[in-house]
Design a protein around this motif. Structure first.
Motif, PDB file in Angstrom:
ATOM      1  N   TYR A  27       0.837  -1.193   0.000  1.00  0.00           N
ATOM      2  CA  TYR A  27       0.000   0.000   0.000  1.00  0.00           C
ATOM      3  C   TYR A  27       0.874   1.247   0.000  1.00  0.00           C
ATOM      4  CZ  TYR A  27       0.906  -0.410   5.031  1.00  0.00           C
ATOM      5  OH  TYR A  27       1.514  -0.545   6.255  1.00  0.00           O
ATOM      6  N   TYR A  29       1.795   3.959   1.793  1.00  0.00           N
ATOM      7  CA  TYR A  29       2.838   4.358   2.750  1.00  0.00           C
ATOM      8  C   TYR A  29       3.988   3.359   2.768  1.00  0.00           C
ATOM      9  CZ  TYR A  29       5.308   5.505   7.000  1.00  0.00           C
ATOM     10  OH  TYR A  29       6.299   5.823   7.887  1.00  0.00           O
ATOM     11  N   GLN A  42      12.569  11.073   1.671  1.00  0.00           N
ATOM     12  CA  GLN A  42      11.142  10.986   1.989  1.00  0.00           C
ATOM     13  C   GLN A  42      10.294  11.289   0.748  1.00  0.00           C
ATOM     14  OE1 GLN A  42       9.703  13.906   4.690  1.00  0.00           O
ATOM     15  NE2 GLN A  42       7.723  12.900   4.935  1.00  0.00           N
ATOM     16  N   ILE A  43       9.365  10.390   0.454  1.00  0.00           N
ATOM     17  CA  ILE A  43       8.497  10.591  -0.715  1.00  0.00           C
ATOM     18  C   ILE A  43       7.132  11.030  -0.223  1.00  0.00           C
ATOM     19  CG2 ILE A  43       7.426   9.467  -2.702  1.00  0.00           C
ATOM     20  CD1 ILE A  43       9.874   7.478  -2.463  1.00  0.00           C
ATOM     21  N   LYS A  44       6.728  12.205  -0.638  1.00  0.00           N
ATOM     22  CA  LYS A  44       5.450  12.761  -0.177  1.00  0.00           C
ATOM     23  C   LYS A  44       4.275  12.012  -0.815  1.00  0.00           C
ATOM     24  CE  LYS A  44       7.001  16.464   2.082  1.00  0.00           C
ATOM     25  NZ  LYS A  44       6.771  16.646   3.514  1.00  0.00           N
ATOM     26  N   GLY A  45       3.198  11.929  -0.061  1.00  0.00           N
ATOM     27  CA  GLY A  45       1.977  11.314  -0.583  1.00  0.00           C
ATOM     28  C   GLY A  45       1.469  12.042  -1.821  1.00  0.00           C
ATOM     29  N   GLY A  46       1.681  13.369  -1.851  1.00  0.00           N
ATOM     30  CA  GLY A  46       1.217  14.163  -2.993  1.00  0.00           C
ATOM     31  C   GLY A  46       1.943  13.809  -4.279  1.00  0.00           C
ATOM     32  N   TYR A  49       0.748   9.161  -4.724  1.00  0.00           N
ATOM     33  CA  TYR A  49      -0.600   8.656  -5.039  1.00  0.00           C
ATOM     34  C   TYR A  49      -1.051   8.947  -6.489  1.00  0.00           C
ATOM     35  CZ  TYR A  49      -1.099   6.990  -0.318  1.00  0.00           C
ATOM     36  OH  TYR A  49      -0.914   6.286   0.839  1.00  0.00           O
ATOM     37  N   PRO A  50      -0.755  10.125  -7.034  1.00  0.00           N
ATOM     38  CA  PRO A  50      -1.127  10.313  -8.455  1.00  0.00           C
ATOM     39  C   PRO A  50      -0.424   9.317  -9.381  1.00  0.00           C
ATOM     40  CG  PRO A  50      -0.759  12.441  -7.412  1.00  0.00           C
ATOM     41  CD  PRO A  50      -0.303  11.392  -6.432  1.00  0.00           C
ATOM     42  N   ASN A  53      -2.262   6.074  -9.133  1.00  0.00           N
ATOM     43  CA  ASN A  53      -3.510   6.156  -9.903  1.00  0.00           C
ATOM     44  C   ASN A  53      -3.265   5.997 -11.398  1.00  0.00           C
ATOM     45  OD1 ASN A  53      -5.005   6.496  -7.645  1.00  0.00           O
ATOM     46  ND2 ASN A  53      -6.035   8.354  -8.326  1.00  0.00           N
ATOM     47  N   ARG A  54      -2.184   6.629 -11.868  1.00  0.00           N
ATOM     48  CA  ARG A  54      -1.868   6.530 -13.300  1.00  0.00           C
ATOM     49  C   ARG A  54      -1.532   5.087 -13.676  1.00  0.00           C
ATOM     50  NH1 ARG A  54       0.524  11.613 -12.837  1.00  0.00           N
ATOM     51  NH2 ARG A  54       2.611  10.803 -12.486  1.00  0.00           N
ATOM     52  N   ARG A  74      -7.182   0.261   3.826  1.00  0.00           N
ATOM     53  CA  ARG A  74      -6.192   0.796   2.882  1.00  0.00           C
ATOM     54  C   ARG A  74      -6.466   0.266   1.487  1.00  0.00           C
ATOM     55  NH1 ARG A  74      -2.664  -0.613   7.129  1.00  0.00           N
ATOM     56  NH2 ARG A  74      -1.721   1.231   8.060  1.00  0.00           N
ATOM     57  N   ARG A  75      -5.936   0.991   0.501  1.00  0.00           N
ATOM     58  CA  ARG A  75      -5.962   0.472  -0.872  1.00  0.00           C
ATOM     59  C   ARG A  75      -4.667  -0.309  -1.073  1.00  0.00           C
ATOM     60  NH1 ARG A  75      -7.298   3.274  -5.931  1.00  0.00           N
ATOM     61  NH2 ARG A  75      -9.009   1.829  -6.135  1.00  0.00           N
ATOM     62  N   TYR A  77      -2.152  -2.398  -3.593  1.00  0.00           N
ATOM     63  CA  TYR A  77      -1.789  -2.411  -5.014  1.00  0.00           C
ATOM     64  C   TYR A  77      -1.016  -3.692  -5.326  1.00  0.00           C
ATOM     65  CZ  TYR A  77      -2.980   2.489  -4.660  1.00  0.00           C
ATOM     66  OH  TYR A  77      -3.654   3.651  -4.439  1.00  0.00           O
TER      67      TYR A  77
END
Lengths: 113, 252
Positions: A27, A29, A42-46, A49-50, A53-54, A74-75, A77
């Motif tokens: 997932y 995080y 550190q990889i930001k959620g912003g 997540y895009p 989605n892609r 949670r989603r 993947y």
């Protein structure tokens, strides 16, 4: 210089996410933590997540939301066959590109820092 | 919980509520909005980020980045907009489910290498579809020819089954349009009780046969070997079937 590293990272993040899923489903995080631990910081959620989605829209990963017995849902993947094939193909192209860059830089006497 | 933690939590809730509002405004189905917000809430809780906006960026910008990639965005030409959904079901229920989802506007484009129905739905003008499944053991060409006069078009193969679709508009006219399409289902796997029962019978038969072999030989490893052999024996045709389907999908 950090801008340049950031743009390299964005260019290859989709491949890194696909690679992170070769070990099984995961997932958001957990993927961010795995890549952070591999030295990408550190990889930001912003940012993440895009990309997830892609990849889902392109059919390279499957996503499923699952409610947890304890704690929040949670989603999750999972890499698809198409995703695995794309990782092999695009990852190979990236390695070839990396090889060429390394050769030219080494000839110029540049060393890794 | 300290005052600072409570403040952070309050701000996070405010951010997520605003994000949910904006995701809805961008046309994301309600169940997807709920799942997305819960997932992001779990992310914040786990990474310990107090400031949701610092983690995800401004809510409107983040919503725009998330929604365009979910298949429900509005492109330049709304007539071209489609949703995509991949799902699978066992042979006991697949035909009934194809028709159920066909009534919700899902049109199967193909069956992919792992046996999923890759389905599209026109967001602006969803139309009903009907489906049928045919057993084909010697190629599909004859069946295609037999069904074509009635408007059936091939939309995928899975091992010995061929799937056909037909727009309901051919028989219903304008009434075939889906007026209020339900959201994209969250589930992507539909396996019947019969399918699970069959698996259970297979597993039980394997265990019993293993136990009989172990008792007969007076050696537990003999039973274990029998069970392992049974599993490997089942895996070989499954792997062969998967390879065959993958090749066929690539060819088509």
């Amino acid at each position: 210089m950090s801008d340049r590293r950031s743009s390299w990272f964005k260019g290859v993040l989709d491949l890194l996410v696909l690679a992170a899923l070769t070990g099984g489903e995961s997932y958001g995080y957990e993927i961010a933590k795995l890549l952070g631990g591999a030295g990408f910081g550190q990889i930001k959620g912003g940012t993440l997540y895009p990309v997830l989605n892609r990849l889902e829209e392109a059919g390279l990963v499957d996503a499923e939301f699952r409610a947890a017995e304890k704690g929040p849902g949670r989603r999750y993947y999972r890499l698809t066959e198409e995703g695995r094939a794309t990782l092999g193909e695009q990852g190979g192209l990236w390695l070839a590109f990396d090889h060429s860059v390394r050769e030219v830089l080494a000839r110029a006497g540049v060393e890794e820092r | 919980m300290s005052t600072t933690d409570a403040d952070d939590r309050h701000r996070q809730d405010g951010y997520l509520l605003e994000l949910a509002e904006r995701l809805r405004a961008h046309g994301l189905p309600a169940d997807r909005v709920e799942a997305t917000v819960m997932d992001l809430g779990a992310h914040l809780a786990e990474c310990g980020a107090g400031d949701a906006e610092a983690e995800f960026g401004p809510a409107e910008e983040f919503a725009r980045q998330l929604v365009p990639d979910t298949g429900v965005r509005a492109p330049a030409d709304p007539g071209d907009e489609v949703e995509t959904w991949r799902w699978t079901a066992d042979a006991y229920v697949d035909e009934a489910l194809l028709n159920r989802f066909g009534d919700e506007g899902w049109e199967v484009q193909r069956v992919d290498a792992v046996g999923r129905f890759v389905s599209h739905r026109d967001v602006a003008q969803p139309q009903r579809w009907e489906y049928r499944r045919e057993l084909v053991t010697r190629g599909r060409a004859d069946v295609d020819l037999r069904l074509a006069p009635d408007g059936w078009e091939a939309c995928g193969d899975w091992l010995v089954y061929a799937y056909y679709k037909r727009p309901r508009a051919a028989s219903l006219g304008p009434a075939a349009r889906v007026d209020s399409p339900p959201p994209v289902p969250e589930r992507s796997s539909f396996f019947s009780r019969k399918f699970y029962a069959l698996l259970a019978v297979f597993a039980a038969a394997l265990v019993v046969a293993g136990a009989v072999a172990a008792v007969g030989d007076g050696d537990a490893s003999s039973g274990l070997g029998f069970v392992t052999g049974g599993i490997v024996g089942a895996a070989i045709p499954a792997a062969a079937a998967w390879t065959y389907q993958r090749r066929r999908t690539r060819r088509s």
